[in-house]
Design a protein around this motif. Sequence first.
Motif, PDB file in Angstrom:
ATOM      1  N   LYS A   1       0.789  -1.088   0.100  1.00  0.00           N
ATOM      2  CA  LYS A   1      -0.002   0.031  -0.054  1.00  0.00           C
ATOM      3  C   LYS A   1       1.038   1.279   0.098  1.00  0.00           C
ATOM      4  O   LYS A   1       1.593   1.396  -0.825  1.00  0.00           O
ATOM      5  CB  LYS A   1      -0.850   0.013   1.335  1.00  0.00           C
ATOM      6  N   GLY A   2       0.594   2.266   1.065  1.00  0.00           N
ATOM      7  CA  GLY A   2       1.366   3.338   1.140  1.00  0.00           C
ATOM      8  C   GLY A   2       2.984   3.210   1.280  1.00  0.00           C
ATOM      9  O   GLY A   2       3.585   4.413   1.132  1.00  0.00           O
ATOM     10  N   ASN A   3       3.286   2.166   1.646  1.00  0.00           N
ATOM     11  CA  ASN A   3       4.824   1.911   1.781  1.00  0.00           C
ATOM     12  C   ASN A   3       5.357   1.058   0.676  1.00  0.00           C
ATOM     13  O   ASN A   3       6.705   1.001   0.973  1.00  0.00           O
ATOM     14  CB  ASN A   3       5.053   1.007   3.159  1.00  0.00           C
ATOM     15  N   SER A   4       4.880   1.311  -0.623  1.00  0.00           N
ATOM     16  CA  SER A   4       5.496   0.674  -1.546  1.00  0.00           C
ATOM     17  C   SER A   4       6.304   1.748  -2.319  1.00  0.00           C
ATOM     18  O   SER A   4       6.023   2.812  -2.182  1.00  0.00           O
ATOM     19  CB  SER A   4       4.197   0.094  -2.569  1.00  0.00           C
ATOM     20  N   LEU A   5       7.364   1.498  -2.816  1.00  0.00           N
ATOM     21  CA  LEU A   5       8.423   2.219  -3.531  1.00  0.00           C
ATOM     22  C   LEU A   5       7.738   3.342  -4.324  1.00  0.00           C
ATOM     23  O   LEU A   5       8.061   4.544  -4.364  1.00  0.00           O
ATOM     24  CB  LEU A   5       9.425   1.377  -4.459  1.00  0.00           C
ATOM     25  N   ASP A   6       6.724   2.886  -5.289  1.00  0.00           N
ATOM     26  CA  ASP A   6       6.014   3.899  -6.276  1.00  0.00           C
ATOM     27  C   ASP A   6       5.173   4.829  -5.381  1.00  0.00           C
ATOM     28  O   ASP A   6       5.131   5.810  -5.953  1.00  0.00           O
ATOM     29  CB  ASP A   6       5.287   2.874  -7.429  1.00  0.00           C
ATOM     30  N   LYS A   7       4.547   4.349  -4.366  1.00  0.00           N
ATOM     31  CA  LYS A   7       3.401   5.197  -3.648  1.00  0.00           C
ATOM     32  C   LYS A   7       4.634   6.253  -2.808  1.00  0.00           C
ATOM     33  O   LYS A   7       4.001   7.399  -2.618  1.00  0.00           O
ATOM     34  CB  LYS A   7       2.629   4.272  -2.632  1.00  0.00           C
ATOM     35  N   ILE A   8       5.527   5.818  -2.247  1.00  0.00           N
ATOM     36  CA  ILE A   8       6.437   6.697  -1.536  1.00  0.00           C
ATOM     37  C   ILE A   8       7.015   7.871  -2.572  1.00  0.00           C
ATOM     38  O   ILE A   8       6.940   9.059  -2.292  1.00  0.00           O
ATOM     39  CB  ILE A   8       7.760   6.128  -0.673  1.00  0.00           C
ATOM     40  N   TYR A   9       7.324   7.414  -3.614  1.00  0.00           N
ATOM     41  CA  TYR A   9       7.697   8.357  -4.633  1.00  0.00           C
ATOM     42  C   TYR A   9       6.834   9.354  -5.027  1.00  0.00           C
ATOM     43  O   TYR A   9       6.966  10.568  -5.070  1.00  0.00           O
ATOM     44  CB  TYR A   9       8.254   7.538  -6.056  1.00  0.00           C
ATOM     45  N   GLU A  10       5.843   8.778  -5.187  1.00  0.00           N
ATOM     46  CA  GLU A  10       4.490   9.745  -5.499  1.00  0.00           C
ATOM     47  C   GLU A  10       4.128  10.714  -4.332  1.00  0.00           C
ATOM     48  O   GLU A  10       4.257  12.103  -4.809  1.00  0.00           O
ATOM     49  CB  GLU A  10       3.026   8.751  -5.702  1.00  0.00           C
ATOM     50  N   PHE A  11       4.115  10.329  -3.380  1.00  0.00           N
ATOM     51  CA  PHE A  11       3.894  11.095  -1.987  1.00  0.00           C
ATOM     52  C   PHE A  11       4.787  12.272  -1.929  1.00  0.00           C
ATOM     53  O   PHE A  11       4.976  13.194  -1.805  1.00  0.00           O
ATOM     54  CB  PHE A  11       3.962  10.265  -0.675  1.00  0.00           C
ATOM     55  N   GLU A  12       6.174  11.875  -2.047  1.00  0.00           N
ATOM     56  CA  GLU A  12       7.265  12.629  -1.585  1.00  0.00           C
ATOM     57  C   GLU A  12       7.565  13.784  -2.756  1.00  0.00           C
ATOM     58  O   GLU A  12       8.232  14.780  -2.720  1.00  0.00           O
ATOM     59  CB  GLU A  12       8.518  11.848  -1.601  1.00  0.00           C
ATOM     60  N   HIS A  13       7.120  13.416  -4.126  1.00  0.00           N
ATOM     61  CA  HIS A  13       7.165  14.495  -5.118  1.00  0.00           C
ATOM     62  C   HIS A  13       5.942  15.195  -5.557  1.00  0.00           C
ATOM     63  O   HIS A  13       5.917  16.089  -6.184  1.00  0.00           O
ATOM     64  CB  HIS A  13       7.717  13.631  -6.324  1.00  0.00           C
ATOM     65  N   TYR A  14       4.700  14.935  -5.041  1.00  0.00           N
ATOM     66  CA  TYR A  14       3.637  15.520  -5.385  1.00  0.00           C
ATOM     67  C   TYR A  14       2.615  15.888  -4.171  1.00  0.00           C
ATOM     68  O   TYR A  14       1.799  16.834  -4.467  1.00  0.00           O
ATOM     69  CB  TYR A  14       2.724  14.453  -6.635  1.00  0.00           C
ATOM     70  N   LYS A  15       2.812  15.290  -3.059  1.00  0.00           N
ATOM     71  CA  LYS A  15       1.772  15.766  -2.070  1.00  0.00           C
ATOM     72  C   LYS A  15       2.371  16.291  -0.830  1.00  0.00           C
ATOM     73  O   LYS A  15       1.646  16.398   0.013  1.00  0.00           O
ATOM     74  CB  LYS A  15       0.995  14.162  -1.771  1.00  0.00           C
ATOM     75  N   VAL A  16       3.623  16.707  -0.834  1.00  0.00           N
ATOM     76  CA  VAL A  16       4.149  17.179   0.409  1.00  0.00           C
ATOM     77  C   VAL A  16       4.383  18.830  -0.068  1.00  0.00           C
ATOM     78  O   VAL A  16       4.581  19.150  -1.089  1.00  0.00           O
ATOM     79  CB  VAL A  16       5.450  16.599   0.804  1.00  0.00           C
ATOM     80  N   SER A  17       4.705  19.662   1.262  1.00  0.00           N
ATOM     81  CA  SER A  17       4.955  20.878   0.715  1.00  0.00           C
ATOM     82  C   SER A  17       6.421  21.154   0.291  1.00  0.00           C
ATOM     83  O   SER A  17       6.859  21.935  -0.595  1.00  0.00           O
ATOM     84  CB  SER A  17       4.798  21.723   1.858  1.00  0.00           C
ATOM     85  N   ASN A  18       7.547  20.522   0.741  1.00  0.00           N
ATOM     86  CA  ASN A  18       8.735  20.523   0.347  1.00  0.00           C
ATOM     87  C   ASN A  18       9.338  19.238  -0.651  1.00  0.00           C
ATOM     88  O   ASN A  18       9.599  18.173  -0.263  1.00  0.00           O
ATOM     89  CB  ASN A  18       9.888  20.607   1.549  1.00  0.00           C
ATOM     90  N   LYS A  19       8.879  19.386  -1.898  1.00  0.00           N
ATOM     91  CA  LYS A  19       8.897  18.226  -2.847  1.00  0.00           C
ATOM     92  C   LYS A  19      10.258  17.840  -3.134  1.00  0.00           C
ATOM     93  O   LYS A  19      11.209  19.016  -3.359  1.00  0.00           O
ATOM     94  CB  LYS A  19       8.038  18.603  -4.114  1.00  0.00           C
ATOM     95  N   MET A  20      10.595  16.634  -3.279  1.00  0.00           N
ATOM     96  CA  MET A  20      11.928  15.999  -3.787  1.00  0.00           C
ATOM     97  C   MET A  20      12.129  16.432  -5.167  1.00  0.00           C
ATOM     98  O   MET A  20      11.028  16.473  -6.049  1.00  0.00           O
ATOM     99  CB  MET A  20      12.032  14.801  -3.550  1.00  0.00           C
ATOM    100  N   PRO A  21      13.042  16.505  -5.737  1.00  0.00           N
ATOM    101  CA  PRO A  21      13.395  16.605  -7.163  1.00  0.00           C
ATOM    102  C   PRO A  21      13.159  15.341  -7.880  1.00  0.00           C
ATOM    103  O   PRO A  21      13.305  14.336  -7.056  1.00  0.00           O
ATOM    104  CB  PRO A  21      15.032  16.997  -7.466  1.00  0.00           C
ATOM    105  N   LYS A  22      12.552  15.177  -8.969  1.00  0.00           N
ATOM    106  CA  LYS A  22      12.087  14.318  -9.691  1.00  0.00           C
ATOM    107  C   LYS A  22      13.070  13.074  -9.764  1.00  0.00           C
ATOM    108  O   LYS A  22      12.948  11.902  -9.641  1.00  0.00           O
ATOM    109  CB  LYS A  22      11.608  14.451 -11.143  1.00  0.00           C
ATOM    110  N   GLU A  23      14.638  13.390  -9.898  1.00  0.00           N
ATOM    111  CA  GLU A  23      15.572  12.490 -10.073  1.00  0.00           C
ATOM    112  C   GLU A  23      15.811  11.766  -8.661  1.00  0.00           C
ATOM    113  O   GLU A  23      16.723  10.762  -8.726  1.00  0.00           O
ATOM    114  CB  GLU A  23      16.770  12.988 -10.560  1.00  0.00           C
ATOM    115  N   PHE A  24      15.387  12.113  -7.601  1.00  0.00           N
ATOM    116  CA  PHE A  24      15.460  11.353  -6.395  1.00  0.00           C
ATOM    117  C   PHE A  24      14.381  10.466  -6.208  1.00  0.00           C
ATOM    118  O   PHE A  24      13.371  10.501  -6.197  1.00  0.00           O
ATOM    119  CB  PHE A  24      15.358  12.416  -5.042  1.00  0.00           C
ATOM    120  N   LEU A  25      15.028   9.308  -5.993  1.00  0.00           N
ATOM    121  CA  LEU A  25      14.017   7.839  -5.546  1.00  0.00           C
ATOM    122  C   LEU A  25      14.181   7.547  -4.228  1.00  0.00           C
ATOM    123  O   LEU A  25      15.315   7.015  -3.818  1.00  0.00           O
ATOM    124  CB  LEU A  25      14.335   6.770  -6.663  1.00  0.00           C
ATOM    125  N   PRO A  26      13.149   7.981  -3.294  1.00  0.00           N
ATOM    126  CA  PRO A  26      13.532   7.565  -1.866  1.00  0.00           C
ATOM    127  C   PRO A  26      13.280   6.122  -1.496  1.00  0.00           C
ATOM    128  O   PRO A  26      12.152   5.435  -2.057  1.00  0.00           O
ATOM    129  CB  PRO A  26      12.332   8.452  -1.114  1.00  0.00           C
TER     130      PRO A  26
END
Length: 168
Positions: free
Chosen positions: A74-99
């Motif tokens: 669910k929310g702890n899957s690599l794809d969902k974490i990427y989506e959250f950290e890049h699109y749903k937070v105020s301090n977004k990661m750069p797209k080239e960073f894969l958490p």
Amino acid sequence: MSTLKKECERVLKELYLFSDNIIYFGNRIEDNRLELLEENLAYKFPMDFKYILKKHNGISLMGTEIYGLDVSLKGNSLDKIYEFEHYKVSNKMPKEFLPFSPDGRGNHYCLNLAKIIDGICPVVFWQWDYDYLSFEDVEECNDNFLSWIEEVMIEWILEDYNYDGTDK
């Protein structure tokens, strides 16, 4: 066997020394979900990362985790974490960073996919609450994914604990 595969197997062999009571290894990935995520993100993943994740879809050792990639996570899957950290937070990661690993405080160790050279890329430490003037200011903490596993997952644990999880 290539040098990289030998290095991956050497690191895995050390992880296998830890007791099953303190380490979890996810099941093997036998389909193309990693390649589909690469395609979706428009970045290639480093070879060491793909090799380890295909062997073990997620690893957790005494609170240090490498995310897996599966709908069951669910929310702890690599794809969902990427989506959250890049699109749903105020301090977004750069797209080239894969958490790929949380620190438990909202920060993440990430693969810097923009700096892949010969199939390997550095690991950076992203602080969610730090206002970076430039993404070049993000701390590069390891030369590659395998060196991150060796330092953070193995060496740091073995500073305080034995392979069976008992205190030193």
